[in-house]
Write an enzyme that holds these catalytic residues in place. Structure first.
Site, PDB file in Angstrom:
ATOM      1  N   ASP A   7       0.946  -1.252  -0.228  1.00  0.00           N
ATOM      2  CA  ASP A   7       0.213  -0.079  -0.506  1.00  0.00           C
ATOM      3  C   ASP A   7       1.194   1.239  -0.392  1.00  0.00           C
ATOM      4  O   ASP A   7       1.959   1.411   0.899  1.00  0.00           O
ATOM      5  CB  ASP A   7      -0.779  -0.437   1.066  1.00  0.00           C
ATOM      6  CG  ASP A   7      -1.859   0.614   1.242  1.00  0.00           C
ATOM      7  OD1 ASP A   7      -1.757   1.674  -0.012  1.00  0.00           O
ATOM      8  OD2 ASP A   7      -2.716   1.133   1.942  1.00  0.00           O
TER       9      ASP A   7
ATOM     10  N   ASP B 208      -3.448   2.880  -5.534  1.00  0.00           N
ATOM     11  CA  ASP B 208      -2.353   2.305  -4.940  1.00  0.00           C
ATOM     12  C   ASP B 208      -2.109   1.702  -4.166  1.00  0.00           C
ATOM     13  O   ASP B 208      -1.473   1.387  -3.410  1.00  0.00           O
ATOM     14  CB  ASP B 208      -2.169   3.659  -3.999  1.00  0.00           C
ATOM     15  CG  ASP B 208      -2.967   3.821  -2.864  1.00  0.00           C
ATOM     16  OD1 ASP B 208      -4.220   3.285  -2.926  1.00  0.00           O
ATOM     17  OD2 ASP B 208      -2.432   4.628  -1.736  1.00  0.00           O
ATOM     18  N   GLU B 209      -2.935   0.447  -4.063  1.00  0.00           N
ATOM     19  CA  GLU B 209      -2.845  -1.070  -3.296  1.00  0.00           C
ATOM     20  C   GLU B 209      -2.961  -2.306  -3.790  1.00  0.00           C
ATOM     21  O   GLU B 209      -3.760  -1.916  -4.630  1.00  0.00           O
ATOM     22  CB  GLU B 209      -3.529  -0.681  -1.596  1.00  0.00           C
ATOM     23  CG  GLU B 209      -4.761  -0.967  -2.309  1.00  0.00           C
ATOM     24  CD  GLU B 209      -6.602  -0.460  -0.213  1.00  0.00           C
ATOM     25  OE1 GLU B 209      -5.262  -1.582   0.572  1.00  0.00           O
ATOM     26  OE2 GLU B 209      -6.637   0.496  -1.105  1.00  0.00           O
TER      27      GLU B 209
HETATM   28 MG   LIG Z   1      -2.462   3.194   0.020  1.00  0.00          MG
END
Ligand SMILES: [Mg+2]
Length: 407
Positions: free
Chosen positions: A18, A108-109
């Site tokens: 993350d 984003d993960e």
């Molecule tokens: Mg993040």
């Protein structure tokens, strides 16, 4: 008898990766003047806050005026979604280079299953360490990775490990890790649920685990009660699910800061083609379009590609095409200088397994190159990817430390 054998994996081999304060980190990466300062990306409303801003209590979704009241020195920069999407693609390229089992959760993960990678790639902890280093060096962003036996715990671990951290939950001590945590670390527990539980004096995951499930569901509802009960008891059997089969297969290599000669780049290219085509043959896929991606010291990038008339998974024609692309790009690379990464992907993929329009060559019709590919693949399948290298890559520092034979 209808008893099902169920072997629980005892290894922590699921990664939750993350990015930290993603949008704000991209802004700090691209403008050195913003580093170490309280920054938010947004305008009107906060879309992402840097850790320096979070320290003042600035949070995502907060109106800008409220954020400025908390932090008078706050720097607000307009969101640049193109830059964020590009950074996301770059980070996911690192994920896919780490393992084929990647489940993207958001921009984003992602979850990565590294359990099947074998001893050549290292332990999950070593893989996670390398992943973090690669994202930092290749994309210029901080990322936190949680490593655990289940997806749920891996996600909790990355949350606890933030920012810029790495946290492994030992399979033998999962409840010791989980139970002291505040309830809002549980998946699906937002502020409202946390308040409802808090009103009953329930503040930790361990306290949720100790609750009568009927009482729990009476407070938070049936569906979420069941889920919280399961998670608090560390029950999570979900696997890492990869998205639809990808339309391209690729790999990349970081080059470090030293300036590389054309010959060195060629050796690296050969290795990339070798690695990618082997993966294609293993997956029974063939491709037509060769794309080279270049990254430079200033994080600028360039992409060049070329297509073959027919899809193939053979090393030789794809290498020849990749070399032609490199030839054409060379003056641009030379001019910019500071090449830090080269990536190769083969696109326009077709399945060889389902007769999707590709003529499978019969064994006696195979070219010398294809026979060599098959022979090399067989040895590597048996002894591991590092067991054989083509003569041209021996002695280059691209292979430094890689044993020629399995140890
Ligand atoms: Mg993040």
């Amino acid at each position: 008898m209808c008893e099902r054998m169920f072997v629980k994996s005892r290894t922590a081999s699921i990664l939750h990766a993350d990015l930290d304060s993603f949008y704000a980190s991209v802004e700090q990466r691209d403008d050195p003047a913003l580093r170490g300062r309280p920054v938010v990306a947004g305008g009107g409303v906060v879309l992402a806050a840097s850790y320096e801003a979070k320290r003042f209590g600035v949070r995502t979704a907060m109106p800008e005026y409220a954020a400025r009241r908390l932090c008078p020195d706050l720097i607000v920069v307009p969101a640049r979604f193109d830059a964020y999407s590009q950074a996301s693609r770059d980070v996911f390229a690192v994920f896919h280079d780490t393992t084929p089992l990647v489940e993207g959760i958001s921009i984003d993960e992602a979850f990565l299953d590294v359990g099947g990678l074998g001893r050549i790639s290292g332990t999950p902890l070593e893989i996670a360490t390398k992943l973090r280093r690669d994202v930092r060096e290749l994309v210029g962003l901080p990322i936190t990775v949680g490593v655990a036996r289940t997806k749920f715990l891996a996600k909790v671990a990355s949350g606890v490990g933030k920012p810029d951290g790495l946290l492994l939950v030992d399979p033998d001590h999962e409840l010791e890790f989980l139970h002291p945590l505040p309830v809002d670390r549980l998946w699906g527990v937002g502020a409202i649920t946390a308040d409802k539980l808090g009103a009953r004096g329930i503040r930790t995951v361990g306290e949720v685990a100790a609750m009568d499930p009927a009482v729990l569901t009476s407070i938070v509802g049936t569906a979420s009660g069941r889920q919280l009960h399961a998670l608090a008891h560390n029950v999570d059997a979900r696997r890492v699910e990869t998205a639809r089969r990808r339309g391209s297969i690729g790999s990349q290599q970081a080059l470090g800061r030293r300036r590389r000669t054309r010959d060195e780049i060629d050796v690296i290219l050969l290795r990339l083609v070798d690695r990618v085509t082997r993966r294609m043959r293993r997956a029974d896929r063939a491709g037509r379009t060769v794309t080279l991606r270049f990254r430079f010291q200033d994080f600028s990038r360039a992409t060049r590609s070329s297509s073959l008339p027919q899809p193939t998974s053979a090393t030789e024609p794809l290498l020849a095409t990749a070399r032609a692309v490199l030839d054409n790009a060379w003056s641009m690379i030379d001019e910019r200088g500071g090449l830090t990464l080269i990536g190769l992907s083969i696109g326009n993929l077709v399945d060889l397994g389902d007769g999707a329009g590709v003529q499978m060559a019969l064994p006696f019709e195979r070219s010398a190159s294809e026979v060599l590919d098959a022979a090399l693949d067989a040895v590597r399948d048996r002894f591991g990817a590092a067991s054989l290298t083509r003569a041209a890559t021996v002695g280059s520092d691209a292979d430094a430390g890689v044993p020629m034979l399995p140890d």
